[in-house]
Design a protein around this motif. Structure first.
Motif, PDB file in Angstrom:
ATOM      1  N   UNK A 181      67.034 139.817  83.431  1.00 32.29           N
ATOM      2  CA  UNK A 181      66.916 139.521  82.001  1.00 32.29           C
ATOM      3  C   UNK A 181      67.713 140.514  81.158  1.00 32.29           C
ATOM      4  N   UNK A 182      67.651 141.782  81.506  1.00 29.33           N
ATOM      5  CA  UNK A 182      68.387 142.798  80.756  1.00 29.33           C
ATOM      6  C   UNK A 182      69.891 142.507  80.811  1.00 29.33           C
ATOM      7  N   UNK A 183      70.395 142.161  81.981  1.00 20.59           N
ATOM      8  CA  UNK A 183      71.819 141.843  82.133  1.00 20.59           C
ATOM      9  C   UNK A 183      72.171 140.616  81.295  1.00 20.59           C
ATOM     10  N   UNK A 184      71.350 139.585  81.382  1.00 21.27           N
ATOM     11  CA  UNK A 184      71.609 138.339  80.645  1.00 21.27           C
ATOM     12  C   UNK A 184      71.534 138.552  79.131  1.00 21.27           C
ATOM     13  N   UNK A 185      70.603 139.396  78.671  1.00 17.70           N
ATOM     14  CA  UNK A 185      70.482 139.682  77.238  1.00 17.70           C
ATOM     15  C   UNK A 185      71.751 140.321  76.675  1.00 17.70           C
ATOM     16  N   UNK A 186      72.533 140.945  77.539  1.00 16.49           N
ATOM     17  CA  UNK A 186      73.786 141.568  77.115  1.00 16.49           C
ATOM     18  C   UNK A 186      74.990 140.663  77.358  1.00 16.49           C
ATOM     19  N   UNK A 187      74.727 139.386  77.666  1.00 14.94           N
ATOM     20  CA  UNK A 187      75.790 138.396  77.799  1.00 14.94           C
ATOM     21  C   UNK A 187      76.647 138.539  79.043  1.00 14.94           C
ATOM     22  N   UNK A 188      76.100 139.129  80.088  1.00 13.38           N
ATOM     23  CA  UNK A 188      76.856 139.351  81.319  1.00 13.38           C
ATOM     24  C   UNK A 188      76.334 138.456  82.439  1.00 13.38           C
ATOM     25  N   UNK A 189      77.199 138.159  83.403  1.00 18.60           N
ATOM     26  CA  UNK A 189      76.762 137.442  84.594  1.00 18.60           C
ATOM     27  C   UNK A 189      75.970 138.392  85.483  1.00 18.60           C
ATOM     28  N   UNK A 190      74.855 137.931  85.986  1.00 18.51           N
ATOM     29  CA  UNK A 190      73.997 138.726  86.865  1.00 18.51           C
ATOM     30  C   UNK A 190      74.088 138.165  88.277  1.00 18.51           C
ATOM     31  N   UNK A 191      74.608 138.996  89.189  1.00 21.35           N
ATOM     32  CA  UNK A 191      74.721 138.622  90.594  1.00 21.35           C
ATOM     33  C   UNK A 191      73.824 139.573  91.386  1.00 21.35           C
ATOM     34  N   UNK A 192      72.809 139.033  92.046  1.00 26.01           N
ATOM     35  CA  UNK A 192      71.803 139.829  92.747  1.00 26.01           C
ATOM     36  C   UNK A 192      72.153 139.933  94.229  1.00 26.01           C
ATOM     37  N   UNK A 208      66.418 131.826  92.250  1.00 27.88           N
ATOM     38  CA  UNK A 208      66.742 130.685  91.381  1.00 27.88           C
ATOM     39  C   UNK A 208      65.570 130.319  90.476  1.00 27.88           C
ATOM     40  N   UNK A 209      64.375 130.270  91.029  1.00 23.17           N
ATOM     41  CA  UNK A 209      63.210 129.793  90.288  1.00 23.17           C
ATOM     42  C   UNK A 209      62.565 130.845  89.387  1.00 23.17           C
ATOM     43  N   UNK A 210      62.763 132.140  89.691  1.00 23.60           N
ATOM     44  CA  UNK A 210      62.017 133.180  88.981  1.00 23.60           C
ATOM     45  C   UNK A 210      62.879 134.161  88.194  1.00 23.60           C
ATOM     46  N   UNK A 211      64.194 133.970  88.227  1.00 22.72           N
ATOM     47  CA  UNK A 211      65.082 134.831  87.439  1.00 22.72           C
ATOM     48  C   UNK A 211      66.140 133.949  86.775  1.00 22.72           C
ATOM     49  N   UNK A 212      66.899 134.566  85.909  1.00 26.08           N
ATOM     50  CA  UNK A 212      68.022 133.860  85.278  1.00 26.08           C
ATOM     51  C   UNK A 212      69.349 134.279  85.912  1.00 26.08           C
ATOM     52  N   UNK A 213      69.292 134.741  87.157  1.00 27.68           N
ATOM     53  CA  UNK A 213      70.506 135.194  87.846  1.00 27.68           C
ATOM     54  C   UNK A 213      71.524 134.069  87.937  1.00 27.68           C
ATOM     55  N   UNK A 214      72.784 134.464  87.860  1.00 31.00           N
ATOM     56  CA  UNK A 214      73.888 133.505  87.974  1.00 31.00           C
ATOM     57  C   UNK A 214      74.290 133.291  89.426  1.00 31.00           C
ATOM     58  N   UNK A 215      73.942 134.252  90.281  1.00 33.48           N
ATOM     59  CA  UNK A 215      74.340 134.127  91.668  1.00 33.48           C
ATOM     60  C   UNK A 215      73.774 135.228  92.532  1.00 33.48           C
ATOM     61  N   UNK A 216      74.171 135.187  93.788  1.00 31.02           N
ATOM     62  CA  UNK A 216      73.714 136.186  94.761  1.00 31.02           C
ATOM     63  C   UNK A 216      74.887 136.673  95.596  1.00 31.02           C
ATOM     64  N   UNK A 217      74.687 137.827  96.200  1.00 26.07           N
ATOM     65  CA  UNK A 217      75.566 138.346  97.245  1.00 26.07           C
ATOM     66  C   UNK A 217      74.660 138.558  98.452  1.00 26.07           C
ATOM     67  N   UNK A 218      75.214 138.289  99.634  1.00 27.14           N
ATOM     68  CA  UNK A 218      74.471 138.559 100.853  1.00 27.14           C
ATOM     69  C   UNK A 218      75.440 138.704 102.017  1.00 27.14           C
ATOM     70  N   UNK A 219      74.995 139.410 103.034  1.00 29.55           N
ATOM     71  CA  UNK A 219      75.754 139.478 104.275  1.00 29.55           C
ATOM     72  C   UNK A 219      75.414 138.279 105.164  1.00 29.55           C
TER      73      UNK A 219
END
Length: 186
Positions: free
Chosen positions: A48-59, A78-89
């Motif tokens: 939320x903090x990232x999104x409030x500053x108009x930035x893409x949030x990648x978790x 997806x269901x509990x945050x406003x994240x734009x995407x994810x990174x994973x190995x």
């Protein structure tokens, strides 16, 4: 806006590993924040903090305490945050993110020729939205990967100075990610 356009306009990605880094990233003129910390309880507020500053949030889902290595972790994001995407190995998590309409970033650690071969093979069979190559200060290897794929490439890890960043771009990456705050505005 397309991810490649965002990378082109803001090619240095702020990566944050704690609340202090997050606060500093919010003050910077960056378009994307890679979130490399948090818990299942705190990640919604961090995003939320990232999104409030108009930035893409990648978790980076692999680094969030309380989440498993199962696809349901991506469903949770997806269901509990406003994240734009994810990174994973884990390719399965990246694929799941893309199925859900999230940006899917695959992180690869190139520690030897076997890992390099495996990454090339993976890119031939699966096209994530972007591939983060670590460590990011291997220009010959970055160039070889660029020559074999059109997937957006991000160099991350062990970038020490502006010269490392410039060398990565010369090798053909589309963006770099770093937790080193003095490199966020290179």
């Amino acid at each position: 806006m397309k991810l490649e356009d965002i990378f082109a306009s803001s090619p240095v990605i702020t990566a944050v590993k704690d609340d202090t880094g997050l606060e500093h990233a919010m003050e910077k003129d960056c378009a994307i924040v890679f979130i490399l910390y948090g818990t299942i309880c705190s990640i919604p507020a961090i995003v939320d903090k990232v999104k409030e500053h108009g930035k893409l949030a990648i978790v980076h889902v692999d680094l969030i305490s309380g989440l498993s290595s199962k696809e349901v972790s991506v469903d949770y994001i997806k269901e509990n945050t406003r994240a734009d995407g994810i990174i994973s190995t884990r390719p399965g998590l990246v694929k799941r993110a893309m199925e859900l309409g999230l940006i899917g970033g695959q992180r690869a650690f190139l520690i030897d020729s076997i890992a390099l071969h495996s990454t090339r093979k993976q890119l031939a069979s699966f096209r994530p939205d972007f591939m983060e190559i670590m460590p990011g200060m291997m220009p010959k290897i970055l160039k070889q990967i660029r020559e074999t794929t059109s997937v957006l490439l991000v160099a991350g890890g062990l970038l020490q100075d502006k010269q490392d960043i410039m060398t990565a771009f010369q090798a053909g990456v589309d963006a770099v990610s770093t937790t080193k705050e003095d490199l966020w505005e290179v």
